[in-house]
Structures are given as structure tokens and as C-alpha cells.
Design a protein around this motif. Structure first.
Motif, mmCIF file in Angstrom:
data_model
loop_
_atom_site.group_PDB
_atom_site.id
_atom_site.type_symbol
_atom_site.label_atom_id
_atom_site.label_comp_id
_atom_site.label_asym_id
_atom_site.label_seq_id
_atom_site.Cartn_x
_atom_site.Cartn_y
_atom_site.Cartn_z
ATOM 1 N N PRO A 4 0.812 -1.228 0.000
ATOM 2 C CA PRO A 4 0.000 0.000 0.000
ATOM 3 C C PRO A 4 0.839 1.269 0.000
ATOM 4 O O PRO A 4 0.488 2.255 -0.656
ATOM 5 N N SER A 5 1.968 1.255 0.733
ATOM 6 C CA SER A 5 2.841 2.433 0.772
ATOM 7 C C SER A 5 3.437 2.713 -0.604
ATOM 8 O O SER A 5 3.506 3.871 -1.040
ATOM 9 N N LEU A 7 2.168 1.827 -3.505
ATOM 10 C CA LEU A 7 1.091 2.271 -4.386
ATOM 11 C C LEU A 7 0.766 3.747 -4.147
ATOM 12 O O LEU A 7 0.513 4.496 -5.083
ATOM 13 N N LEU A 8 0.780 4.151 -2.874
ATOM 14 C CA LEU A 8 0.481 5.539 -2.535
ATOM 15 C C LEU A 8 1.561 6.473 -3.076
ATOM 16 O O LEU A 8 1.268 7.524 -3.658
ATOM 17 N N LEU A 9 2.822 6.085 -2.902
ATOM 18 C CA LEU A 9 3.923 6.897 -3.420
ATOM 19 C C LEU A 9 3.883 6.958 -4.943
ATOM 20 O O LEU A 9 4.127 8.013 -5.545
ATOM 21 N N SER A 10 3.557 5.837 -5.569
ATOM 22 C CA SER A 10 3.464 5.795 -7.021
ATOM 23 C C SER A 10 2.347 6.689 -7.527
ATOM 24 O O SER A 10 2.475 7.360 -8.561
ATOM 25 N N LEU A 11 1.235 6.720 -6.790
ATOM 26 C CA LEU A 11 0.110 7.572 -7.170
ATOM 27 C C LEU A 11 0.534 9.029 -7.230
ATOM 28 O O LEU A 11 0.297 9.717 -8.232
ATOM 29 N N PRO A 235 -6.600 4.801 -5.527
ATOM 30 C CA PRO A 235 -6.994 4.195 -4.247
ATOM 31 C C PRO A 235 -8.180 3.262 -4.405
ATOM 32 O O PRO A 235 -9.053 3.471 -5.256
ATOM 33 N N GLY A 236 -8.229 2.247 -3.565
ATOM 34 C CA GLY A 236 -9.238 1.200 -3.702
ATOM 35 C C GLY A 236 -10.663 1.641 -3.480
ATOM 36 O O GLY A 236 -11.602 0.965 -3.917
ATOM 37 N N PHE A 237 -10.886 2.784 -2.792
ATOM 38 C CA PHE A 237 -12.270 3.213 -2.558
ATOM 39 C C PHE A 237 -12.888 3.847 -3.807
ATOM 40 O O PHE A 237 -14.080 4.126 -3.814
#
Length: 244
Positions: A4-5, A7-11, A235-237
Motif C-alpha cells: 500500500p505504501s 502504491l500511494l507513493l506511485s500515485l 486508491p481502492g475506494f
């Protein structure tokens, strides 16, 4: 599979605009507050929005095209989510007043840095609309001390109209109600905007389906997703609702 970390940084690495980075960060924070409240069985969430933040957010929302959902973002009570009420009990106090109160009571103050925190005005690559708006309001309030309170008091009179309060589908990114004129207005006023813009919007983290999303986004989110590199895992939401 990335963590998740990662993915967040990649976003955020795949977002070209500093303003969009802050916009996306705000939406993620809002989701986490609502999600945690639901998991804990809380029907009310009180947030620390002061009149200083509300004045700043009001101007910023108008600039970003979020005027349609402004009552939900700055109102004393917000029922944007049917399961959780958002309350803003500090909306009549300025940030300076809260700081003095904390000092007198021996409470520790803290601030949460963002992407443009401590950014230099000489570096346009790190300046966001939020940073410019805050700098403008702080400077204006220094010359005219009633500026912040006047803006906060004025926007508090904004009411929710019947269309906004209807049971229309909420935006899949910010959960605001979507104006039926959002996509049409974006098409009419923006140069080079394609009516059928696309974004790689996975309903799960390992999906890569290309889905038309413009009818599921509010006007402000339509603008901001243009600054996200196609193919970026979101993000998954964020997911397309199933047809009724």
C-alpha cells in the motif's frame, strides 16, 4: 504486488500538478475519517476546521470549481455521507485563537505538512493553488484584520439547493453530489477537452480495465484527473458503481 505504501507513493509520483496532489491527499484523508467513523460505529465526526481554514477552503473551492459542493465542505453540519454527520465546532474561532487557547491550557499544538509546505514562491514547481490562496488571505488579513472572519461569516449563509440535496449519484472520488451540467460545462469552456475522456480506473488493485468515468465525477474532479498519468492505480475506494 506492490505494498500500500508503494502504491500511494506511485500515485503521487504520477500526478503532474502540485494542486492535484493536495486535492487527492484531501480526498484520501476525508475518506479515511468517514471510513474509521463507520468502523467504530460513530454517527458523528467532529473535525477541527477553524474559520481561518474555512475562509481558505471557500476561496480555494471556488477557484477549483467546487462551488456546487461548497455547503458540504464548509457547513457547520454536513450530511454528505448518509451514515456519518460531519460537525465543525471550531468554525467561529480563528487559527490564532486556537493557538492561544492551547498555549494558555498547556496543550501541544501541531501542524500537518503538505506538498507545498515551506515552498518557496520562487519555485513554481512546488506552488499549489492552496498555497497561493493561503498566502493571499494571510497577507490580506494582516492589512485588514476582519478579512478571515468576514469571509467565513459570509459563506456560512450559503444554503443547499434542491438539486444539490437530491438523491443524485455522488462523485466516486470526493463523494460530493454531481451537477448534471458538470461534463457539459467542462466541454464548453475548456480548450482541448475531449467529451469521452478516459482514465485507467480499476475497481480492484490488480485490475487494468479502461472505463469511461466522466459521468461519475464532479466538475472539480474531472479537472483534476486530467493531471494523473493514464494507467495509474488509484486508491481502492474509487470504483464505478454497478448499474441499477
Amino acid at each position: 504486488m506492490k505494498s500500500p505504501s508503494e502504491l500511494l507513493l506511485s500515485l503521487f509520483d504520477n500526478i503532474s500538478s502540485p494542486s492535484t496532489k493536495e486535492y487527492m491527499l484531501t480526498q484520501i484523508k476525508n475518506f479515511l475519517i468517514l471510513d474509521m467513523a463507520k468502523k467504530l460505529g460513530c454517527h458523528v465526526a467532529a473535525v477541527g476546521d477553524t474559520s481561518t481554514l474555512i475562509a481558505h477552503r471557500s476561496i480555494l473551492n471556488i477557484v477549483e470549481g467546487r462551488g456546487y459542493s461548497l455547503p458540504f465542505d464548509i457547513g457547520a453540519e454536513s450530511a454528505q455521507d448518509p451514515l456519518v454527520w460531519i460537525l465543525r465546532p471550531l468554525r467561529t474561532s480563528t487559527k490564532k485563537e486556537v493557538a492561544f487557547y492551547n498555549h494558555n491550557k498547556g496543550l501541544k499544538s501541531f501542524w500537518v505538512p503538505s506538498f507545498s509546505t515551506m515552498a518557496s514562491t520562487s519555485s513554481n514547481s512546488t506552488i499549489s493553488l492552496g498555497h497561493l490562496t493561503e498566502t493571499f488571505l494571510v497577507g490580506l488579513d494582516a492589512e485588514y484584520p476582519a478579512t478571515i472572519s468576514t469571509i467565513a461569516s459570509t459563506v456560512s449563509k450559503i444554503k443547499i439547493n434542491d438539486e444539490t440535496n437530491s438523491d443524485s449519484t455522488p462523485c466516486i472520488l470526493c463523494f460530493s453530489k454531481i451537477s448534471k451540467h458538470a461534463a457539459g460545462y467542462k466541454l464548453g469552456v475548456s480548450v482541448g477537452y475531449e467529451k469521452e475522456s478516459t482514465l485507467d480506473l480499476p475497481s480492484s488493485l490488480d485490475s487494468s480495465n479502461l472505463i469511461l468515468v466522466q459521468n461519475h465525477l464532479c466538475y472539480s474532479c474531472i479537472i483534476n484527473v486530467d493531471n494523473i498519468t493514464p494507467g495509474t492505480t488509484l486508491p481502492g475506494f474509487i470504483s464505478i458503481p454497478s448499474p441499477q
